[in-house]
Scaffold this active site. Structure first.
Site, short mmCIF file in Angstrom:
data_model
loop_
_atom_site.label_atom_id
_atom_site.label_comp_id
_atom_site.label_asym_id
_atom_site.label_seq_id
_atom_site.Cartn_x
_atom_site.Cartn_y
_atom_site.Cartn_z
N LYS A 141 -47.69 1.93 8.47
CA LYS A 141 -48.87 0.88 8.29
C LYS A 141 -48.33 -0.20 7.75
O LYS A 141 -48.51 -1.36 8.42
CB LYS A 141 -49.72 1.87 7.51
N ARG A 155 -60.42 5.43 -2.51
CA ARG A 155 -58.92 4.90 -2.36
C ARG A 155 -59.49 3.38 -2.22
O ARG A 155 -60.26 2.60 -1.20
CB ARG A 155 -58.31 5.23 -0.97
N TRP A 158 -51.52 14.57 4.28
CA TRP A 158 -51.89 14.10 5.55
C TRP A 158 -50.53 13.28 6.14
O TRP A 158 -50.09 12.11 5.76
CB TRP A 158 -53.11 13.08 5.43
N ASP A 200 -42.54 10.21 2.82
CA ASP A 200 -43.58 9.40 3.96
C ASP A 200 -44.23 8.39 3.18
O ASP A 200 -45.09 8.40 2.23
CB ASP A 200 -44.61 10.50 4.30
N GLN A 206 -48.30 4.39 3.58
CA GLN A 206 -48.98 3.52 2.46
C GLN A 206 -48.51 3.00 1.38
O GLN A 206 -49.11 2.12 0.70
CB GLN A 206 -50.50 4.35 2.26
N GLU A 234 -45.53 12.44 0.39
CA GLU A 234 -45.98 11.20 0.01
C GLU A 234 -45.54 11.08 -1.60
O GLU A 234 -45.79 12.22 -2.31
CB GLU A 234 -47.39 10.88 0.17
#
Length: 437
Positions: free
Chosen positions: A272, A407, A137, A243, A246, A210
């Site tokens: 974020k 999560r 994502w 990435d 998060q 990620e």
């Protein structure tokens, strides 16, 4: 006499943007620290840090003070103008990173940062093909969406040519196993690139991944995987883009998740956590790559590029992370929370796996083989609903087939008592859901 504020009919006026996921059942009117408060006056512990972003909790006094001061002084400029907060933040971000990552571009969202990173990689390499994980994502804008495989691909017409999916090295649900039945990630990686090489037209530009897949199920890459992936990229002349929307800025216990293995990407994207809940993102790369991009006329001129207000917030975020040693705090709190979740897994048969690092943890409920088709998704929804009723906002991965994966990402500023209270609520919700099976 006080009159009630009329309730707005959200079903009449709001476009639904979360696939088939419903909006939260109550309207949130206030947030503070680790809690959000509903219109009816209920308090909910926020174990998702807003949209996985509010690492300092909600309405942190220092953030509130920065916004009030900065917006009254300098909030927005023409995109060609620079300001002290922007110059300071780009310099400070470079100071938190390994040597070559010293050039920064400040943007608003993670999708926008990934868009810029992909655009830069294509321009610098002169190629167009992008590799990302099959449960990735990276955002909902064009290039980011085409590098996203976990959802949103059907019904929108042809995808951009040259996007390839790489199998996810999921230790709990391994796709390729060794003689002992364990994930053979090296063989899986080799097979993945054999297929990519077979499909490529010789124009591989970058691999975008990620370090811990979040929406993809909180999958931590096995030890050694990122090093091997970087080598695959080097062999093909590809750039490695990480990435860390998060995982960046202390969320995993390190300032950046890639530091856990010592692999330095060619391009890093942040979002974020950088704004701690406000819209701020960044692309960071080396002076060499930036120079090549500039020579070729790199263009990413947006309305809010390098805006002073969010940059000032980013500086305050860095101040607090350093001052309060939140990398150390996250390691300590994450160890405590992980131990609590492991104990829940031992006590509740419906818990299949606990994984993750720092304060980005995942809990997967047992799958369809045990509960029947769609059973894990239904159980995840039941546990989420019961947590909400008891005062805890939990988040299942709201993607097809992954509704049984939680999560768990409370703010880095959460107290020991808040962590314990959240675990106790989750314990009760799991017990209730199991009894209802």
């Amino acid at each position: 006499m006080a009159t009630e504020t009329p309730r707005i009919d959200h079903e009449r006026h709001l476009i639904r943007y979360s696939g088939h996921a419903a909006f939260s059942p109550e309207v949130i009117v206030r947030a503070s620290g680790t809690s959000v408060f509903t219109e009816s006056g209920r308090e909910l512990l926020d174990f998702t840090s807003g949209q996985m972003s509010a690492i300092l909790g909600h309405s942190h006094p220092a953030i509130v003070s920065t916004v009030r001061e900065q917006i009254a002084h300098l909030d927005h400029l023409h995109s060609g103008m620079l300001s002290p907060p922007v110059l300071e933040l780009t310099q400070r971000l470079a100071g938190t990173l390994p040597g070559p990552l010293e050039k920064a571009l400040l943007l608003t969202t993670g999708a926008e940062a990934n868009e810029a990173a992909i655009r830069m990689a294509k321009l610098v390499t002169g190629r167009h093909e992008i590799v990302s994980f099959a449960r990735s994502w990276h955002g909902m804008t064009q290039a980011a969406a085409n590098a996203t495989y976990s959802a949103g691909r059907k019904g929108y017409g042809p995808a951009t040519p040259g996007n390839f999916a790489l199998p996810v090295p999921d230790s709990y649900r391994p796709g390729v196993v060794d003689g002992a039945g364990l994930l053979d990630w090296r063989r899986q990686l080799d097979l993945g690139f054999e297929l990519i090489d077979a499909q490529s037209v010789g124009s591989l530009a970058a691999c975008l991944v990620e370090p811990i897949l979040s929406s993809g199920g909180v999958v931590e890459l096995p030890a050694g995987y990122l090093t091997a992936l970087a080598e695959k990229c080097r062999e093909r002349g590809m750039l490695l883009i990480l990435d860390e929307a998060q995982t960046g800025l202390c969320r995993t216990g390190d300032w950046y998740a890639f530091q856990h293995e010592g692999v330095v990407p060619d391009i890093l994207t942040l979002s974020k956590t950088l704004g701690a809940g406000l819209p701020l993102a960044a692309v960071l790369t080396s002076a060499e790559i930036e120079q090549r991009a500039h020579e070729r006329g790199f263009l990413f001129f947006t309305t809010h590029v390098n805006d002073p207000l969010p940059a000032a917030v980013g500086n305050t975020v860095l101040d607090i992370l350093v001052r309060d040693r939140l990398d150390e705090r996250t390691r300590l709190l994450g160890t405590t929370l992980r131990g609590d979740l492991d104990r829940l897994a031992a006590r509740h048969e419906v818990v299949g796996d606990v994984r993750g690092r720092g304060l980005l943890l995942g809990m997967e409920l047992v799958g369809d083989k045990v509960l029947g088709e769609g059973g894990a998704d239904r159980l995840g929804a039941d546990v989420t609903r019961r947590c909400f009723e008891l005062g805890l906002h939990m988040n299942i991965v709201q993607l097809p087939g992954m509704g049984g994966i939680f999560r768990i990402a409370p703010p880095l500023t959460a107290s020991d008592d808040e962590i314990a209270r959240g675990v106790a609520i989750l314990d009760e919700a799991l017990a209730g859901a199991a009894r209802a099976l």
